[in-house]
Motif scaffolding. Structure first.
Motif, PDB file in Angstrom:
ATOM      1  N   UNK A   4       0.776  -1.262   0.066  1.00 12.74           N
ATOM      2  CA  UNK A   4       0.093  -0.131  -0.022  1.00 12.74           C
ATOM      3  C   UNK A   4       0.720   1.164  -0.016  1.00 12.74           C
ATOM      4  N   UNK A   5       1.967   1.284   0.783  1.00  9.42           N
ATOM      5  CA  UNK A   5       2.856   2.398   0.854  1.00  9.42           C
ATOM      6  C   UNK A   5       3.269   2.792  -0.628  1.00  9.42           C
ATOM      7  N   UNK A   6       3.895   1.595  -1.083  1.00 10.32           N
ATOM      8  CA  UNK A   6       4.405   1.918  -2.448  1.00 10.32           C
ATOM      9  C   UNK A   6       3.560   2.519  -3.610  1.00 10.32           C
ATOM     10  N   UNK A   7       2.370   2.001  -3.395  1.00  7.12           N
ATOM     11  CA  UNK A   7       1.252   2.681  -4.181  1.00  7.12           C
ATOM     12  C   UNK A   7       1.172   4.021  -3.953  1.00  7.12           C
ATOM     13  N   UNK A  11       1.398   6.951  -6.493  1.00  6.12           N
ATOM     14  CA  UNK A  11       0.256   7.845  -6.641  1.00  6.12           C
ATOM     15  C   UNK A  11       0.367   9.120  -6.603  1.00  6.12           C
ATOM     16  N   UNK A  12       1.036   9.505  -5.327  1.00  3.04           N
ATOM     17  CA  UNK A  12       0.882  10.881  -4.744  1.00  3.04           C
ATOM     18  C   UNK A  12       2.393  11.690  -5.005  1.00  3.04           C
ATOM     19  N   UNK A  13       3.465  10.686  -5.166  1.00  2.00           N
ATOM     20  CA  UNK A  13       4.766  11.422  -5.299  1.00  2.00           C
ATOM     21  C   UNK A  13       5.231  11.872  -3.996  1.00  2.00           C
ATOM     22  N   UNK A  14       4.568  11.541  -2.840  1.00  2.00           N
ATOM     23  CA  UNK A  14       5.040  11.799  -1.224  1.00  2.00           C
ATOM     24  C   UNK A  14       5.824  10.364  -1.164  1.00  2.00           C
ATOM     25  N   UNK A  15       6.867  10.516  -0.395  1.00  7.82           N
ATOM     26  CA  UNK A  15       7.655   9.357   0.005  1.00  7.82           C
ATOM     27  C   UNK A  15       7.122   8.810   1.319  1.00  7.82           C
ATOM     28  N   UNK A  16       7.168   7.484   1.353  1.00  2.86           N
ATOM     29  CA  UNK A  16       6.525   6.474   2.256  1.00  2.86           C
ATOM     30  C   UNK A  16       6.919   7.108   3.695  1.00  2.86           C
ATOM     31  N   UNK A  17       8.102   7.730   3.998  1.00  2.63           N
ATOM     32  CA  UNK A  17       8.442   7.988   5.149  1.00  2.63           C
ATOM     33  C   UNK A  17       7.654   9.417   5.520  1.00  2.63           C
ATOM     34  N   UNK A  21       4.704   9.467   8.358  1.00  4.42           N
ATOM     35  CA  UNK A  21       4.836  10.513   9.643  1.00  4.42           C
ATOM     36  C   UNK A  21       3.474  11.362   9.640  1.00  4.42           C
ATOM     37  N   UNK A  22       2.987  11.856   8.471  1.00  4.65           N
ATOM     38  CA  UNK A  22       1.618  12.545   8.628  1.00  4.65           C
ATOM     39  C   UNK A  22       0.676  11.587   8.940  1.00  4.65           C
ATOM     40  N   UNK A  23       0.638  10.452   8.754  1.00  4.88           N
ATOM     41  CA  UNK A  23      -0.417   9.493   9.395  1.00  4.88           C
ATOM     42  C   UNK A  23      -0.253   9.243  10.813  1.00  4.88           C
ATOM     43  N   UNK A  24       0.799   9.163  11.429  1.00 10.93           N
ATOM     44  CA  UNK A  24       1.398   9.046  12.628  1.00 10.93           C
ATOM     45  C   UNK A  24       0.562  10.442  13.459  1.00 10.93           C
ATOM     46  N   UNK A  25       1.008  11.465  12.963  1.00  8.29           N
ATOM     47  CA  UNK A  25       0.705  13.215  13.517  1.00  8.29           C
ATOM     48  C   UNK A  25      -1.053  12.837  13.514  1.00  8.29           C
ATOM     49  N   UNK A  26      -1.589  12.482  12.443  1.00  6.35           N
ATOM     50  CA  UNK A  26      -3.071  12.485  12.479  1.00  6.35           C
ATOM     51  C   UNK A  26      -3.847  11.379  13.504  1.00  6.35           C
ATOM     52  N   UNK A  67       6.339  14.911  18.547  1.00  2.00           N
ATOM     53  CA  UNK A  67       7.812  14.287  18.226  1.00  2.00           C
ATOM     54  C   UNK A  67       7.598  14.002  16.606  1.00  2.00           C
ATOM     55  N   UNK A  68       6.387  13.489  16.361  1.00  5.75           N
ATOM     56  CA  UNK A  68       6.271  13.133  14.783  1.00  5.75           C
ATOM     57  C   UNK A  68       6.304  14.417  13.698  1.00  5.75           C
ATOM     58  N   UNK A  69       5.688  15.419  14.390  1.00  6.74           N
ATOM     59  CA  UNK A  69       5.805  16.914  13.664  1.00  6.74           C
ATOM     60  C   UNK A  69       7.074  17.372  13.599  1.00  6.74           C
ATOM     61  N   UNK A  70       7.778  17.062  14.783  1.00  9.53           N
ATOM     62  CA  UNK A  70       9.109  17.609  14.515  1.00  9.53           C
ATOM     63  C   UNK A  70      10.052  16.954  13.651  1.00  9.53           C
ATOM     64  N   UNK A  71       9.982  15.401  13.502  1.00 13.22           N
ATOM     65  CA  UNK A  71      10.557  14.738  12.699  1.00 13.22           C
ATOM     66  C   UNK A  71      10.040  15.273  11.008  1.00 13.22           C
ATOM     67  N   UNK A  72       8.997  15.177  10.898  1.00 11.23           N
ATOM     68  CA  UNK A  72       8.289  15.639   9.659  1.00 11.23           C
ATOM     69  C   UNK A  72       8.855  17.132   9.225  1.00 11.23           C
ATOM     70  N   UNK A  73       8.933  17.862  10.077  1.00 12.76           N
ATOM     71  CA  UNK A  73       9.479  19.378   9.720  1.00 12.76           C
ATOM     72  C   UNK A  73      10.922  19.211   9.341  1.00 12.76           C
ATOM     73  N   UNK A  74      11.782  18.330  10.060  1.00 14.20           N
ATOM     74  CA  UNK A  74      13.075  18.383   9.581  1.00 14.20           C
ATOM     75  C   UNK A  74      13.297  17.611   8.436  1.00 14.20           C
ATOM     76  N   UNK A  75      12.262  16.907   7.935  1.00  9.76           N
ATOM     77  CA  UNK A  75      12.415  15.992   6.571  1.00  9.76           C
ATOM     78  C   UNK A  75      11.866  16.889   5.519  1.00  9.76           C
ATOM     79  N   UNK A  76      11.127  17.857   5.945  1.00  3.70           N
ATOM     80  CA  UNK A  76      10.338  18.809   4.801  1.00  3.70           C
ATOM     81  C   UNK A  76      11.147  19.819   4.310  1.00  3.70           C
ATOM     82  N   UNK A  77      12.601  20.182   4.987  1.00  3.99           N
ATOM     83  CA  UNK A  77      13.422  21.443   4.680  1.00  3.99           C
ATOM     84  C   UNK A  77      14.094  20.967   3.648  1.00  3.99           C
TER      85      UNK A  77
END
Length: 77
Positions: A4-7, A11-17, A21-26, A67-77
């Motif tokens: 599913x994550x490969x799809x 499909x979205x152009x967003x990396x699985x990681x 992280x977005x899913x964990x935050x939600x 924590x997930x938001x912090x990890x996400x932010x560091x990977x979005x820069x």
């Protein structure tokens, strides 16, 4: 077989990681909101021990979301 994550990545152009992280935050924040109802139910029943337990769970969810938001932010820069 494609997972599913490969799809999702294809499909979205967003990396699985990032997606994960977005899913964990939600889900952590959604859980925290749900615990609010459980806290109210326990308080209404006069069960302070149970209310404290749910409050602890809510705090844990909020900490994990932060924590997930912090990890996400560091990977979005």
């Amino acid at each position: 077989m494609t997972s599913v994550t490969d799809k999702t990545q294809c499909t979205t152009g967003t990396s699985n990681e990032i997606y994960d992280l977005v899913s964990v935050v939600y889900h952590a924040l959604e859980g925290a909101v749900t615990y609010d109802q459980y806290i109210e139910d326990a308080k209404s029943a006069g069960d302070n021990e149970l209310a404290s337990f749910f409050e602890e769970l809510k705090d844990n969810n909020c900490q994990m979301a932060n924590k997930a938001k912090s990890l996400l932010k560091s990977r979005m820069d």
